[in-house]
Design an enzyme around this catalytic site. Structure first.
Site, PDB file in Angstrom:
ATOM      1  N   MET A 161     -20.746 -11.112   5.448  1.00  0.00           N
ATOM      2  CA  MET A 161     -21.591 -12.303   5.440  1.00  0.00           C
ATOM      3  C   MET A 161     -20.710 -13.501   5.761  1.00  0.00           C
ATOM      4  O   MET A 161     -19.763 -13.789   5.021  1.00  0.00           O
ATOM      5  CB  MET A 161     -22.250 -12.446   4.055  1.00  0.00           C
ATOM      6  CG  MET A 161     -23.126 -13.658   3.893  1.00  0.00           C
ATOM      7  SD  MET A 161     -24.149 -13.562   2.391  1.00  0.00           S
ATOM      8  CE  MET A 161     -22.929 -13.362   1.095  1.00  0.00           C
ATOM      9  N   ARG A 302     -26.093 -11.898  -5.084  1.00  0.00           N
ATOM     10  CA  ARG A 302     -26.037 -12.601  -6.363  1.00  0.00           C
ATOM     11  C   ARG A 302     -26.308 -11.657  -7.531  1.00  0.00           C
ATOM     12  O   ARG A 302     -25.621 -11.725  -8.558  1.00  0.00           O
ATOM     13  CB  ARG A 302     -27.036 -13.769  -6.352  1.00  0.00           C
ATOM     14  CG  ARG A 302     -26.542 -14.935  -5.530  1.00  0.00           C
ATOM     15  CD  ARG A 302     -27.571 -16.037  -5.356  1.00  0.00           C
ATOM     16  NE  ARG A 302     -26.969 -17.159  -4.630  1.00  0.00           N
ATOM     17  CZ  ARG A 302     -27.603 -18.269  -4.303  1.00  0.00           C
ATOM     18  NH1 ARG A 302     -28.881 -18.422  -4.625  1.00  0.00           N
ATOM     19  NH2 ARG A 302     -26.972 -19.224  -3.654  1.00  0.00           N
ATOM     20  N   TYR A 443     -18.284 -17.533  -6.383  1.00  0.00           N
ATOM     21  CA  TYR A 443     -18.831 -17.097  -5.094  1.00  0.00           C
ATOM     22  C   TYR A 443     -20.275 -16.607  -5.191  1.00  0.00           C
ATOM     23  O   TYR A 443     -20.786 -16.329  -6.257  1.00  0.00           O
ATOM     24  CB  TYR A 443     -17.931 -16.113  -4.372  1.00  0.00           C
ATOM     25  CG  TYR A 443     -17.602 -14.768  -4.964  1.00  0.00           C
ATOM     26  CD1 TYR A 443     -16.631 -14.000  -4.343  1.00  0.00           C
ATOM     27  CD2 TYR A 443     -18.230 -14.244  -6.085  1.00  0.00           C
ATOM     28  CE1 TYR A 443     -16.301 -12.741  -4.833  1.00  0.00           C
ATOM     29  CE2 TYR A 443     -17.905 -12.996  -6.576  1.00  0.00           C
ATOM     30  CZ  TYR A 443     -16.951 -12.245  -5.944  1.00  0.00           C
ATOM     31  OH  TYR A 443     -16.633 -11.003  -6.441  1.00  0.00           O
ATOM     32  N   GLU A 444     -20.914 -16.587  -4.006  1.00  0.00           N
ATOM     33  CA  GLU A 444     -22.349 -16.306  -3.871  1.00  0.00           C
ATOM     34  C   GLU A 444     -23.212 -17.289  -4.666  1.00  0.00           C
ATOM     35  O   GLU A 444     -24.256 -16.931  -5.199  1.00  0.00           O
ATOM     36  CB  GLU A 444     -22.679 -14.860  -4.280  1.00  0.00           C
ATOM     37  CG  GLU A 444     -21.880 -13.798  -3.592  1.00  0.00           C
ATOM     38  CD  GLU A 444     -21.871 -13.929  -2.069  1.00  0.00           C
ATOM     39  OE1 GLU A 444     -22.781 -14.569  -1.515  1.00  0.00           O
ATOM     40  OE2 GLU A 444     -20.953 -13.402  -1.449  1.00  0.00           O
ATOM     41  N   GLY A 445     -22.776 -18.521  -4.734  1.00  0.00           N
ATOM     42  CA  GLY A 445     -23.517 -19.569  -5.435  1.00  0.00           C
ATOM     43  C   GLY A 445     -22.940 -19.813  -6.803  1.00  0.00           C
ATOM     44  O   GLY A 445     -22.979 -18.949  -7.675  1.00  0.00           O
TER      45      GLY A 445
END
Length: 597
Positions: A161, A302, A443-445
């Protein structure tokens, strides 16, 4: 010490709590027998305990290297990834139409927690590949699906990604990578992406990059972002590999933890491939609609990262628990004799161990409950029930991600504390868990992004409908506990009821602030609300387990864990509730500080 899959706790969730039976009642999964699940968990345990877990410390010390754009993995990782693929583990949860085995998310959640606990750096590769598969499956053309998904399901190809750029982290509106349409319908991609997990490596035949970029005439901001598939090697119509694309790893990041995972700086369009200048990419979905499609991958990631929080906490628990049994230090607090005792006899060490245990088991139960809701949302026969379970799952995802990853900071820190000075020494291994866990809330928000999601999209948008549903369910559990003849269950019920009432008041407070458009107060309180919901749902799951365990001959372990949590951890809900209620004073405090000084 070596890692052992927590089979007993997994089976308690799946079988005693009825999650597996609920899934087996769906026509899509009626062939998923108990014996089949037992066999899968047994074989998965063998793989992760014997093959993957021993590489955890190897990856921490023998880092991947990058030479002229080619990345070599830590010793043993390439071979382990081949074993993972050969065993069919990448294909487990994907559809049979692409060569997958079609198992429910509930089962894949169990197996991926085990993989992450064994070796989190290794597990990131199949996690991102899963997300890449889901994004292409949701938004790609039929031709793209058939071309790219089957080799990834087989584990021959891996996926990545590509979002972040030097100037664009969480704020993707600042993204600058360009995509120029060609006469044949393809695009030429140029730009730089950073922090690309498993962006380049030597363990798969091809790497499928999902890349966010802008077309020349795209509108500004997030509305002008498109999604492209950019393979490392171009793929011919018959599925064979063609020329090397113009995408290269410029370097690998030097990180605090997860050293075995190659985190790459990727350069697109630097004329270093075999296709001329500009990486060749193919549009996924429509132009300027890329962020919506990428969110499919991000939401899968997530949930998976939240699972990593539970997984690394389990590994920390096992290490701390074993060390506390072996380490002799001090005398019993009661006095009366001078014999040195194991540190697990000291009350505060027991408090630390039980904190890790209760948070870990509670977050696992929450994740598995959420996974079962995802399966019900996808396959329930009734459309209203599908919508109901989908709303529940979506509400729980930021809790699983945000709370479990923050919880892992406490769990790994306490595990290090149990080890004392030895924990600060790298050779004991617990320091690696502490370092590895630190990336999880980022990471990932970040945690704040998860908090903004649950407070804005998941609470205010539906006027608290899902949150209030949970409050009612939790109060019903509390009522059953309070009515029980067991004194410990009564205590748990009383504590759970008090916490649920605070939860309800917080939801009402947030809705009131939203109605008043007091947005600074709302979002100042968002992380407090997220953590409150995390402690609440973790406590609810443990309380439910205690209620069921009371009917078992060997249920004392679950009752004791829930009792500890109710007495020592659940009071945090009330403290966080006050932080939400007093958000106005918090905002005023900001006004008294010069943040630019």
């Amino acid at each position: 010490m070596s890692y052992k899959v927590p089979v007993d706790d997994i089976n308690f969730n799946l079988k005693v709590m009825g999650l597996l039976e609920q899934i087996q009642a769906l026509s899509a999964y009626e062939e998923i027998s108990d014996d089949l699940v037992d066999a899968i968990i047994e074989e998965n345990s063998r793989l992760v305990e014997e093959e993957i877990a021993p590489l955890n410390v190897v990856g921490d010390q023998d880092l991947p290297s990058c030479e002229q754009g080619e990345v070599s993995l830590s010793k043993g990782f390439k071979e382990a990834l081949a074993l993972f693929a050969e065993g069919g583990w990448q294909s487990l949860a994907h559809g049979p139409e692409f060569g997958g085995q079609g198992f429910p998310k509930l089962i894949s959640t169990v197996l991926f927690e085990n993989l992450n606990a064994a070796n989190m750096a290794f597990a990131l590769c199949p996690i991102l590949t899963d997300g890449c598969i889901e994004a292409i499956n949701q938004a790609g053309t039929e031709e793209q699906k058939q071309l790219y998904i089957p080799p990834m399901v087989e584990g021959r190809w891996t996926g990545t990604m590509n979002l972040t750029e030097p100037q664009a982290g969480s704020d993707l509106a600042l993204l600058k990578s360009r995509a120029v349409r060609q006469d044949d319908g393809s695009y030429r991609i140029s730009g730089q992406k950073i922090f690309i997990t498993w962006g380049e490596h030597n363990a798969s035949e091809n790497i499928i990059h999902l890349v966010l970029a802008r077309t020349p005439d795209a509108p500004a901001g997030v509305k002008g972002i498109s999604l492209f598939v950019v393979p490392k090697f171009l793929v011919n119509e018959d599925g064979s590999l063609g020329k090397r694309n113009d995408v290269v790893c410029a370097s690998l990041e030097h990180k605090l933890g997860i050293h075995g995972s190659p985190t790459a700086v990727m350069v697109f369009g630097d004329n270093q491939g075999e296709v001329g200048e500009g990486a060749i990419g193919y549009l996924i979905g429509e132009e300027n609609d890329g962020l919506r499609h990428m969110f499919v991958m991000m939401n899968e990631a997530r949930f998976a990262i939240g699972l990593q929080g539970t997984a690394i906490s389990e590994r920390a628990l096992q290490m701390a628990w074993a060390y506390a049994q072996e380490r002799l230090q001090g005398n019993a607090v009661e006095g009366g004799h001078r014999d040195t005792v194991a540190i697990n006899q000291h009350p505060d060490v027991r408090r630390m161990l039980m904190t890790i245990k209760s948070l870990t088991e509670g977050s696992r139960a929450t994740a598995l409950y959420a996974a079962s809701c995802a399966d019900l949302a996808k396959h329930h026969e009734d459309s209203e029930q599908r919508a109901h379970y989908q709303a529940i799952y979506e509400y729980l995802v930021p809790i699983v991600k945000g709370f479990a990853t923050e919880m892992a900071q406490e769990a790994t820190s306490l595990a290090l504390q149990v080890h004392g000075g030895m924990g600060y020494i790298e050779e004991t291994g617990v320091a690696q868990l502490y370092r590895d866990a630190r990336i999880l809330p980022i990471y990932e928000g970040t945690t704040a992004i998860q908090a903004n999601d649950i407070i804005g999209r998941k609470t205010m948008r539906d006027e608290g409908a899902v949150a209030k549903y949970f409050v009612a369910e939790i109060l019903e559990t509390a009522s059953r506990l309070a009515a029980h003849q067991h004194a410990d269950l009564k205590f748990i019920g009383k504590a759970l009821q008090a916490a649920a009432e605070s939860y309800a008041k917080v939801v009402d407070s947030i809705l009131s602030l939203g109605a008043e458009r007091a947005m600074r107060q709302v979002f100042t309180a968002s992380v407090s609300y997220l953590m409150l919901a995390g402690y609440m749902h973790t406590g609810w799951q443990l309380a439910r387990q205690a209620l069921v365990a009371a009917e078992l001959d060997n249920g004392n372990n679950k009752i004791a864990t829930a009792l500890f949590y109710a007495a020592q951890i659940l009071p945090r809900v009330d403290a966080l509730a006050h932080a939400v209620f007093d958000s106005e004073q918090c905002v005023r405090s900001f006004e008294g500080i010069d943040f630019d000084a």
